[in-house]
Design an enzyme around this catalytic site. Structure first.
Site, PDB file in Angstrom:
ATOM      1  N   ARG A   1     -24.390 -24.471  40.995  1.00 19.69           N
ATOM      2  CA  ARG A   1     -23.777 -24.218  39.695  1.00 19.69           C
ATOM      3  C   ARG A   1     -23.428 -22.744  39.545  1.00 19.69           C
ATOM      4  O   ARG A   1     -22.407 -22.378  38.947  1.00 19.69           O
ATOM      5  CB  ARG A   1     -24.728 -24.660  38.566  1.00 19.69           C
ATOM      6  CG  ARG A   1     -24.248 -24.250  37.179  1.00 19.69           C
ATOM      7  CD  ARG A   1     -25.067 -24.890  36.079  1.00 19.69           C
ATOM      8  NE  ARG A   1     -26.490 -24.855  36.319  1.00 19.69           N
ATOM      9  CZ  ARG A   1     -27.271 -23.783  36.154  1.00 19.69           C
ATOM     10  NH1 ARG A   1     -26.747 -22.634  35.761  1.00 19.69           N
ATOM     11  NH2 ARG A   1     -28.560 -23.851  36.382  1.00 19.69           N
TER      12      ARG A   1
ATOM     13  N   TYR B   1      -1.489 -27.520  23.138  1.00 17.98           N
ATOM     14  CA  TYR B   1      -1.865 -28.805  23.728  1.00 17.98           C
ATOM     15  C   TYR B   1      -2.816 -29.548  22.781  1.00 17.98           C
ATOM     16  O   TYR B   1      -3.711 -28.959  22.168  1.00 17.98           O
ATOM     17  CB  TYR B   1      -2.514 -28.552  25.084  1.00 17.98           C
ATOM     18  CG  TYR B   1      -3.233 -29.724  25.689  1.00 17.98           C
ATOM     19  CD1 TYR B   1      -2.587 -30.941  25.885  1.00 17.98           C
ATOM     20  CD2 TYR B   1      -4.560 -29.615  26.079  1.00 17.98           C
ATOM     21  CE1 TYR B   1      -3.251 -32.015  26.438  1.00 17.98           C
ATOM     22  CE2 TYR B   1      -5.232 -30.683  26.639  1.00 17.98           C
ATOM     23  CZ  TYR B   1      -4.577 -31.890  26.812  1.00 17.98           C
ATOM     24  OH  TYR B   1      -5.233 -32.949  27.360  1.00 17.98           O
TER      25      TYR B   1
ATOM     26  N   ASP C   1      -2.419 -19.328  27.992  1.00 14.87           N
ATOM     27  CA  ASP C   1      -2.426 -20.550  28.794  1.00 14.87           C
ATOM     28  C   ASP C   1      -1.071 -20.616  29.493  1.00 14.87           C
ATOM     29  O   ASP C   1      -0.041 -20.809  28.864  1.00 14.87           O
ATOM     30  CB  ASP C   1      -2.631 -21.770  27.893  1.00 14.87           C
ATOM     31  CG  ASP C   1      -2.699 -23.084  28.692  1.00 14.87           C
ATOM     32  OD1 ASP C   1      -2.111 -23.155  29.784  1.00 14.87           O
ATOM     33  OD2 ASP C   1      -3.307 -24.041  28.190  1.00 14.87           O
TER      34      ASP C   1
ATOM     35  N   LYS D   1      -2.593 -29.699  36.944  1.00 18.69           N
ATOM     36  CA  LYS D   1      -1.142 -29.800  36.932  1.00 18.69           C
ATOM     37  C   LYS D   1      -0.554 -29.197  38.215  1.00 18.69           C
ATOM     38  O   LYS D   1      -0.828 -29.664  39.309  1.00 18.69           O
ATOM     39  CB  LYS D   1      -0.592 -29.135  35.676  1.00 18.69           C
ATOM     40  CG  LYS D   1      -1.322 -29.510  34.384  1.00 18.69           C
ATOM     41  CD  LYS D   1      -1.384 -30.997  34.113  1.00 18.69           C
ATOM     42  CE  LYS D   1      -1.830 -31.338  32.699  1.00 18.69           C
ATOM     43  NZ  LYS D   1      -3.210 -30.986  32.352  1.00 18.69           N
TER      44      LYS D   1
END
Length: 379
Positions: A47, A99, A171, A196
């Site tokens: 992690r 978004y 973004d 994406k």
């Protein structure tokens, strides 16, 4: 290794592979051996760090020109980690067209933790500046908005942010570092849904954040490690592989999109096409000045007397699905799909109508895409 397209293919070596493998191995181990109890080691627990993920993070930092990159289990996880650097009572100015998932995260999560937000049209610096308050800490926006492709000047907003000692958070999913590097234009943090274009093949979900300064990087790393929404080694490897062909794919996406736009502009069934590559608009002026290209996403309005749902369902090659940025073309109705979190009133306020269609153009032969659109419009 100075040229951008070379950096896409060759990332920064992790110096942890003794086999001579051309690609960084996928390290599946969740934990690492301490030679001694008090030893200071590079890797201790997955992690906190993983060589495969770290390769990707270093590569994105190099591509964006930032101090450090961070890979998350989704784009929303990246946004969550970045916004978590702020404290209760802090205020952010945000774009009024974001978004749907980001809208939900802000309104149903962060407002519960006493973060404050004011949504404005970030294309208008006067609106942005008027929204700045004594407790404002940052300005957050999408370079190309989803789904209307409105373009905000990173340079202009970053300049305004510096004037008020604020952070600029961008973004840049629709453009990728191939078409634009916001940190070089003055931004402090850049975020991507790597699901994406960076991944590019609809086969993994991932998010990226890159910080310009070491101080911001430390804050984001604390959240990445503390909250734990890290990208798996397997998915980090898929994003790494996707990045290697990013330049080739983005050129094809952009070229195909221009051809599709030209076709749609001539159709009587289409009343408006939204795409920053169309000359004569403010969006075109900003995109031309600050980006290398206009991307592969466009949207368009169908005539009021047409059935938008029937249109998208009649397509045969283009897939009816949310998401974007993949090798295959995807189409959707924002009002019913990606932006369904917004009420009908909120949708109309930002220009999303029931007749609006968003098309993410893939890398197929554009003649086939145009033929598919033509037959569905005829239906």
């Amino acid at each position: 290794m100075t040229e951008f397209e070379t950096k896409l293919v060759h990332g920064i070596p992790q110096n942890d592979n003794q086999t001579g493998a051309v690609n960084v191995p996928v390290y599946n181990s969740s934990t690492y051996i301490f030679p001694k109890v008090a030893a200071k080691i590079r890797w201790d627990y997955a992690r906190s760090g993983n060589p495969t993920r770290n390769y990707l993070e270093d590569q994105l930092a190099a591509l964006e020109g930032g101090a450090q990159g961070f890979a998350f289990s989704s784009g929303l996880a990246a946004i969550h980690a970045v916004l978590s650097i702020f404290s209760p009572g802090d205020h952010l100015v945000i774009g009024n067209t974001i978004y749907g998932g980001t809208f939900r995260l802000i309104n149903q999560f962060f407002k519960r933790w006493q973060l404050e937000f004011t949504a404005v049209d970030t294309q208008d610096p006067r609106q942005v500046e008027a929204a700045v308050q004594e407790n404002t800490k940052a300005i957050y926006f999408e370079t190309f908005t989803n789904p209307l492709l409105k373009v905000t000047s990173v340079k202009q907003i970053a300049q305004l942010a510096r004037k008020h000692n604020l952070l600029t958070i961008v973004d840049n999913t629709f453009l990728t570092p191939y078409l634009q590097q916001p940190l070089a234009l003055g931004a402090d943090i850049v975020i991507h849904s790597a699901t994406k274009y960076l991944g590019g093949h609809s086969d993994t979900v991932a998010g990226i954040a890159v910080a310009k300064s070491a101080t911001l990087a430390q804050q984001i790393y604390f959240n990445q490690n503390g909250i734990g929404a890290v990208l798996s080694p397997e998915n980090a490897n898929l994003i790494r592989r996707g990045i290697q062909t990013l330049a080739l794919r983005m050129e094809k996406h952009t070229s195909n999109a221009a051809k599709v736009v030209s076709f749609l502009q001539k159709q009587a069934q289409v009343t408006h096409v939204y795409y920053p590559g169309i000359p004569g608009t403010r969006d075109y002026e900003i995109a031309t000045a600050e980006a290398k290209g206009y991307g592969g996403v466009l949207s368009f309005e169908l005539r009021q007397d047409l059935d938008a749902q029937r249109f998208v369902e009649k397509l045969k090659l283009i897939k009816l699905a949310v998401s974007l940025g993949a090798v295959e073309s995807l189409i959707e109705l924002p009002a019913k799909m990606t932006h369904a979190e917004l009420s009908p009133k909120e949708q109309l306020a930002v220009g999303i109508t029931p007749q609006l269609v968003r098309l993410a153009v893939g890398i197929e032969d554009p003649r086939d895409l145009i033929a598919d659109l033509a037959q569905a419009l005829e239906e």
